[in-house]
Design a protein around this motif. Sequence first.
Motif, PDB file in Angstrom:
ATOM      1  N   ARG A 110       0.839  -1.214   0.000  1.00  0.00           N
ATOM      2  CA  ARG A 110       0.000   0.000   0.000  1.00  0.00           C
ATOM      3  C   ARG A 110       0.873   1.263   0.000  1.00  0.00           C
ATOM      4  O   ARG A 110       0.361   2.363  -0.194  1.00  0.00           O
ATOM      5  CB  ARG A 110      -0.941  -0.026   1.201  1.00  0.00           C
ATOM      6  N   LEU A 111       2.170   1.103   0.238  1.00  0.00           N
ATOM      7  CA  LEU A 111       3.098   2.243   0.130  1.00  0.00           C
ATOM      8  C   LEU A 111       3.480   2.495  -1.329  1.00  0.00           C
ATOM      9  O   LEU A 111       3.534   3.646  -1.775  1.00  0.00           O
ATOM     10  CB  LEU A 111       4.366   1.965   0.968  1.00  0.00           C
ATOM     11  N   THR A 112       3.741   1.419  -2.082  1.00  0.00           N
ATOM     12  CA  THR A 112       4.254   1.614  -3.452  1.00  0.00           C
ATOM     13  C   THR A 112       3.290   2.415  -4.348  1.00  0.00           C
ATOM     14  O   THR A 112       3.761   3.294  -5.070  1.00  0.00           O
ATOM     15  CB  THR A 112       4.648   0.260  -4.099  1.00  0.00           C
ATOM     16  N   PRO A 113       1.967   2.204  -4.288  1.00  0.00           N
ATOM     17  CA  PRO A 113       1.098   3.043  -5.129  1.00  0.00           C
ATOM     18  C   PRO A 113       1.148   4.530  -4.736  1.00  0.00           C
ATOM     19  O   PRO A 113       1.033   5.404  -5.600  1.00  0.00           O
ATOM     20  CB  PRO A 113      -0.311   2.471  -4.891  1.00  0.00           C
ATOM     21  N   ILE A 114       1.361   4.807  -3.448  1.00  0.00           N
ATOM     22  CA  ILE A 114       1.480   6.207  -3.005  1.00  0.00           C
ATOM     23  C   ILE A 114       2.727   6.830  -3.652  1.00  0.00           C
ATOM     24  O   ILE A 114       2.692   7.926  -4.211  1.00  0.00           O
ATOM     25  CB  ILE A 114       1.579   6.297  -1.448  1.00  0.00           C
ATOM     26  N   LEU A 115       3.839   6.088  -3.598  1.00  0.00           N
ATOM     27  CA  LEU A 115       5.096   6.594  -4.172  1.00  0.00           C
ATOM     28  C   LEU A 115       4.978   6.764  -5.687  1.00  0.00           C
ATOM     29  O   LEU A 115       5.448   7.756  -6.256  1.00  0.00           O
ATOM     30  CB  LEU A 115       6.246   5.628  -3.844  1.00  0.00           C
ATOM     31  N   LEU A 116       4.333   5.777  -6.325  1.00  0.00           N
ATOM     32  CA  LEU A 116       4.196   5.825  -7.785  1.00  0.00           C
ATOM     33  C   LEU A 116       3.417   7.067  -8.228  1.00  0.00           C
ATOM     34  O   LEU A 116       3.805   7.766  -9.166  1.00  0.00           O
ATOM     35  CB  LEU A 116       3.498   4.545  -8.270  1.00  0.00           C
ATOM     36  N   LYS A 117       2.333   7.330  -7.526  1.00  0.00           N
ATOM     37  CA  LYS A 117       1.488   8.486  -7.874  1.00  0.00           C
ATOM     38  C   LYS A 117       2.277   9.796  -7.728  1.00  0.00           C
ATOM     39  O   LYS A 117       2.221  10.673  -8.596  1.00  0.00           O
ATOM     40  CB  LYS A 117       0.262   8.485  -6.949  1.00  0.00           C
ATOM     41  N   LYS A 118       3.026   9.913  -6.640  1.00  0.00           N
ATOM     42  CA  LYS A 118       3.836  11.131  -6.424  1.00  0.00           C
ATOM     43  C   LYS A 118       4.883  11.265  -7.522  1.00  0.00           C
ATOM     44  O   LYS A 118       5.134  12.356  -8.023  1.00  0.00           O
ATOM     45  CB  LYS A 118       4.543  11.077  -5.065  1.00  0.00           C
TER      46      LYS A 118
END
Length: 405
Positions: A110-118
């Motif tokens: 659930r962290l990786t999609p946050i990073l990807l979006k940023k």
Amino acid sequence: MSPSQPPVIVVGAGPVGLLCALELARRQVPVIVLEAEPGTTLDLRAGTFHPPTLEMLQPEGVAEAMLEVGLKVRHWQSRDREYGLIALWDLDLLRHDTPYPFRLHLEQHRLTPILLKKLQAYDHAQVLFGHEFIELTQDSERVRAVARHAQGQVEIEGSYLVGADGGRSAVRKSAGIEFDGYTWPERYTVVSTSFDFEPLGYADNAYISDPQQWLAFFRMPDAGPPGLWRMTMPVTDELSDEEVLAPAFAHRAINRIIGAADGSTYPIVHQSVYRVHQRVAQRFRVGRVLLAGDSAHVNNPLGGFGLNSGIHDAVNLGEKLARVMQGSASTDLLDLYHRQRHTVAMEYVQTLSVKNKKNLEEKDLPTRLARFEELRQTAADPVKARAYLLMSSMINSIARANAIT
Ligand SMILES: Cc1cc2nc3c(=O)[nH]c(=O)nc-3n(C[C@H](O)[C@H](O)[C@H](O)COP(=O)(O)OP(=O)(O)OC[C@H]3O[C@@H](n4cnc5c(N)ncnc54)[C@H](O)[C@@H]3O)c2cc1C
């Protein structure tokens, strides 16, 4: 930065690769991320974030986004199967040391999609999914990476290349870097259940010693309260992977923890089994190639140091590499990255994760009892407890790295 300068290539869109790319992109450095999989991966892996990690994730609002969905864990326990609660640790003792005096539990996927979006908010950042890195060549000016995709192969030219492609790193192998260390003989298994351990006195995070089979407990947020309880424990070679992954194994494990009769069953949401290694790459830099995260170091999960230290690599490297790319620092700064992060990987992450494991599995009763007494005395004294927490929450590891110049 000269407009003709090629981008930095980052191999791997795991948490470490995406964060390193984000650290570069927010400093105006062009980046290309190559990821073998068609999207960010979903497997259940790391899930606990220490205070300094959250501090490092603050600038782009990543920590804030994680706090919205994660579980704040202020207290954690040292327990023993036979002797019960030994010590309760209160991270609020670190309130003057960090703005985040707690652990944050959040599933890695659930962290990786946050990073990807940023990352994708920056025009000069490109993420190529379905691109498997194969090999690299480098000279004094450039590095070239060959990647395989559905239509064939592509060669990409970069100024530098960051290998963030996990423990089996093809980048590390292609750069000829040795991965020194060893593999533990036992496998670890992870079981997630919606059965609630809180009424039995378990804190949201607990480490339980036992000479036969220790346990690490984490309540994970999952889709929201009450969340899921995740247990990690070792398994010996007498059981096959198939037997370990059978629901009957999980039911037996829970029955043993709570002292229930054999035959009782529970809702099991997830089970996995994996091999554990203690290894560190000999060099984190070879010319224009740098390693970060699991490609540079792997360790057992006791203490939650793996992903956290990978994030510390990504932030340290992103800042230094941006300065080199912008011409405000010489390439010597990249050797400092190696010295700082390699030292911490050896002195801190390897040493402490191995010590944590040995303490949990200790078989000698007088040694166990002496350790319990030491833990009790440390937890009861706020000065000693703060010193213990500065170490276990990785704050000391950051100070150690920063002291290397
Ligand atoms: C079961 C388990 C529990 C864990 N628990 C914890 C914990 O509680 N706390 C903690 O701190 N750590 C924990 N860890 C460790 C943690 O998961 C890792 O440290 C973390 O995943 C490292 O992130 P990374 O980005 O370096 O590598 P990865 O997450 O492995 O990401 C690497 C990425 O590179 C991609 N890739 C691989 N090869 C190529 C290639 N040739 N070309 C292109 N892309 C490629 C992969 O598909 C992947 O997306 C745990 C690990 C496991 C297995």
